[in-house]
Design an enzyme around this catalytic site. Structure first.
Site, mmCIF file in Angstrom:
data_model
loop_
_atom_site.group_PDB
_atom_site.id
_atom_site.type_symbol
_atom_site.label_atom_id
_atom_site.label_comp_id
_atom_site.label_asym_id
_atom_site.label_seq_id
_atom_site.Cartn_x
_atom_site.Cartn_y
_atom_site.Cartn_z
ATOM 1 N N GLU A 80 101.032 21.463 84.473
ATOM 2 C CA GLU A 80 102.356 21.850 84.945
ATOM 3 C C GLU A 80 102.791 20.981 86.114
ATOM 4 O O GLU A 80 103.960 20.580 86.212
ATOM 5 C CB GLU A 80 102.357 23.322 85.365
ATOM 6 C CG GLU A 80 102.322 24.298 84.207
ATOM 7 C CD GLU A 80 102.504 25.731 84.668
ATOM 8 O OE1 GLU A 80 102.966 25.936 85.807
ATOM 9 O OE2 GLU A 80 102.178 26.650 83.893
ATOM 10 N N ARG A 301 89.322 17.612 76.828
ATOM 11 C CA ARG A 301 90.245 18.145 77.833
ATOM 12 C C ARG A 301 89.545 18.435 79.156
ATOM 13 O O ARG A 301 90.080 18.184 80.224
ATOM 14 C CB ARG A 301 90.886 19.427 77.289
ATOM 15 C CG ARG A 301 91.778 20.174 78.261
ATOM 16 C CD ARG A 301 93.072 19.451 78.499
ATOM 17 N NE ARG A 301 94.000 20.254 79.295
ATOM 18 C CZ ARG A 301 95.218 19.864 79.621
ATOM 19 N NH1 ARG A 301 95.666 18.699 79.211
ATOM 20 N NH2 ARG A 301 95.997 20.635 80.326
ATOM 21 N N LEU A 351 89.118 11.063 84.392
ATOM 22 C CA LEU A 351 90.359 11.800 84.641
ATOM 23 C C LEU A 351 91.454 10.842 85.065
ATOM 24 O O LEU A 351 91.201 9.829 85.710
ATOM 25 C CB LEU A 351 90.136 12.858 85.726
ATOM 26 C CG LEU A 351 89.167 14.000 85.389
ATOM 27 C CD1 LEU A 351 88.983 14.897 86.618
ATOM 28 C CD2 LEU A 351 89.659 14.805 84.214
ATOM 29 N N GLY A 352 92.681 11.172 84.714
ATOM 30 C CA GLY A 352 93.831 10.405 85.174
ATOM 31 C C GLY A 352 94.044 9.077 84.481
ATOM 32 O O GLY A 352 94.801 8.237 84.980
ATOM 33 N N ASN A 377 99.975 18.530 75.553
ATOM 34 C CA ASN A 377 101.159 17.689 75.724
ATOM 35 C C ASN A 377 101.273 16.586 74.667
ATOM 36 O O ASN A 377 100.362 15.773 74.507
ATOM 37 C CB ASN A 377 101.100 17.075 77.130
ATOM 38 C CG ASN A 377 102.264 16.180 77.440
ATOM 39 O OD1 ASN A 377 103.302 16.253 76.809
ATOM 40 N ND2 ASN A 377 102.088 15.323 78.427
ATOM 41 N N ILE A 379 104.158 14.683 74.761
ATOM 42 C CA ILE A 379 105.178 13.788 75.313
ATOM 43 C C ILE A 379 104.575 12.452 75.731
ATOM 44 O O ILE A 379 105.189 11.398 75.540
ATOM 45 C CB ILE A 379 105.902 14.463 76.496
ATOM 46 C CG1 ILE A 379 106.686 15.676 75.983
ATOM 47 C CG2 ILE A 379 106.840 13.485 77.195
ATOM 48 C CD1 ILE A 379 107.371 16.470 77.073
ATOM 49 N N GLU A 380 103.355 12.465 76.280
ATOM 50 C CA GLU A 380 102.742 11.211 76.720
ATOM 51 C C GLU A 380 102.556 10.224 75.570
ATOM 52 O O GLU A 380 102.929 9.047 75.707
ATOM 53 C CB GLU A 380 101.420 11.497 77.428
ATOM 54 C CG GLU A 380 101.603 12.118 78.807
ATOM 55 C CD GLU A 380 100.285 12.465 79.460
ATOM 56 O OE1 GLU A 380 99.290 12.613 78.729
ATOM 57 O OE2 GLU A 380 100.252 12.595 80.695
#
Length: 465
Positions: A80, A301, A351-352, A377, A379-380
């Site tokens: 979020e 994840r 991560l990231g 998600n 959208i990425e």
């Protein structure tokens, strides 16, 4: 598209009825009674994630002080918060100081990473959100003096929202969604949570579908503003690092005879075994088409699952290379990096760096969709103009999932066999792949600009508060 459903700016009283007020009071009393249980739960979580055991005072409202009258932005999770990042940056650029609260250590860490410059300039602060205790929320408000509170996605913590309103703090929600599954659940609980939505004076929705649902539960001012995740900046460093590896690893950029690449992004518990089955089927399909075996980029994840997933893949006979052991901080191969031609799976145990993993791939399968968790998600990968596939469970991405399915840029598969067949078809047909890429490009362009639409409504609203 960005017109409010009501032009009235007067805030309705909240709670609107004695019944809802009584239920909130009972709920808060239960929180006081069960507080030792909640504290024990956080302490236990702290065994795996030490940050759960830090900053305890913030859970009781002892927020860090800073610039007066900031916009309070609450994003419960890392996902979020990342989705709200373009809006936070826009608020900062417009001259508003920002105070961020989050529920999880991952969200807190993401906030420090995303807004490091603003924090160094004392224009932004970060804290855990208080427990559902009215006195703790009031304590935070006294220390922070927020101009307004802006929740993101879907937030219905009864005591938090009721206390914000009772303290006279204007309350809005951005990137708002009300999934169909949540509606069904709320009806089973007698509509208690649905009534909590009336606390919001302004709701900035992702789509018309969500806007209609918020109106149906009594929200007075509803605006269709879109999803600010579409405005997230794509990391040029990660994209460049991925492209630099395509040639030495002999990876395809389209279905053109070089080694195909597929990415399983944000896979969760319960999906690993089915995805291994899908990988086996894709390997067989590509071999029958005369193509090299695929390189699978697999990104679990949860960081806590990295080791277990590697062991699972190796037990299945797949040759695994871990990003953490073969690439340096600049995403360049280390001297002892393996020959990628002998590797079946690149495990994304970092991560990231999602854009790096996505940029390597030709097609992306998004996790949490082949178990009943609503999908993560999409959208990425769409931002990188990648064809995207999901499983049967997509309630969590109703927007933009419904629109993306209608536009043909998202494929939904009910079975692993169907998924594998579609992957083989896309990876063996240059024409199909080109159409999918073009469609993703057009879809992403159409749905961008949500941050500007949010700000067009938020700024006048904030200035009257």
């Amino acid at each position: 598209m960005a017109s409010p459903s009501s032009t009235s700016t007067a805030a309705r009283p909240f709670p609107p009825s004695w019944r809802l007020s009584l239920l909130i009071g009972v709920y808060e009393a239960l929180w006081h009674l069960l507080l030792p249980v909640f504290l024990l739960f956080l302490w236990q979580r702290g065994r795996r994630e030490p940050l759960y055991r830090a900053h305890w005072s913030e859970r009781f409202g002892a927020a860090p002080t800073g610039p007066d009258r900031p916009v309070w932005v609450h994003s419960a999770s890392m996902g979020e918060l990342r989705g709200a990042a373009p809006l936070v940056h826009a608020l900062l650029a417009a001259g508003y100081p920002v105070f961020i609260t989050t529920l999880t250590p991952a969200g807190r860490t993401a906030a420090h990473t995303l807004f490091a410059e603003a924090m160094a300039q004392q224009r932004l602060r970060v804290s855990y959100v208080p427990f559902e205790l009215g006195w703790a929320v009031r304590r935070l408000i006294r220390r922070v003096h927020p101009r307004a509170a802006l929740m993101t996605e879907i937030d219905t913590w009864p005591v938090l929202l009721a206390t914000i309103r009772r303290q006279g703090v204007p309350l809005a929600m951005a990137n708002a969604q009300y999934p169909k599954k949540s509606i069904v659940r709320d009806r089973k609980w007698g509509g208690f949570r649905a009534g909590i939505f009336q606390a919001y004076e302004l709701v900035l929705c992702k789509s018309e579908t969500h806007a209609r649902r918020f109106r149906d539960v009594g929200c007075a001012q509803v605006v269709i503003a879109g999803e600010t995740r579409f405005d997230l900046p794509v990391s040029p460093q990660q994209i460049a690092a991925a492209r630099a590896l395509l040639e030495p690893w002999q990876l395809a950029t389209a279905s053109c005879g070089q080694r195909p690449v597929l990415c399983f992004a944000s896979a969760i518990v319960g999906e690993d075994e089915p995805f291994i089955d899908a990988i086996r089927q894709v390997q067989a399909g590509l071999q029958a088409a005369g193509l090299p075996p695929p390189l699978v980029v697999y990104v679990p994840r949860s960081p806590q699952r990295f080791d277990a997933v590697v062991q699972l893949f190796e037990a299945a006979g797949l040759r695994v290379a871990r990003r953490s052991r073969m690439l340096d901080a600049a995403l360049q191969p280390t001297p002892d990096a393996p020959d990628m031609a002998a590797v079946d799976v690149l495990m994304g145990d970092s991560l990231g760096e999602m854009y790096f993993y996505l940029a390597l791939a030709q097609v992306v399968v998004v996790g949490a969709s082949f178990v009943p968790m609503g999908a993560h998600n999409v959208i990425e990968p769409l931002a990188l103009k990648k064809p995207v596939m999901v499983g049967p469970s997509i309630w969590g991405i109703e927007y933009p999932g419904v629109e993306a399915l209608a536009a043909g840029v998202l494929q939904q598969h009910l079975t692993i066999a169907s998924l594998a067949a579609a992957l083989v078809q896309l990876l063996t047909s240059p024409a199909d792949y080109a159409r999918a890429m073009a469609g993703a490009d057009a879809f992403y362009a159409e749905h961008g600009g949500a941050t500007a639409r949010h700000m067009a409504t938020l700024v006048p609203w904030l200035e009257t508060r």
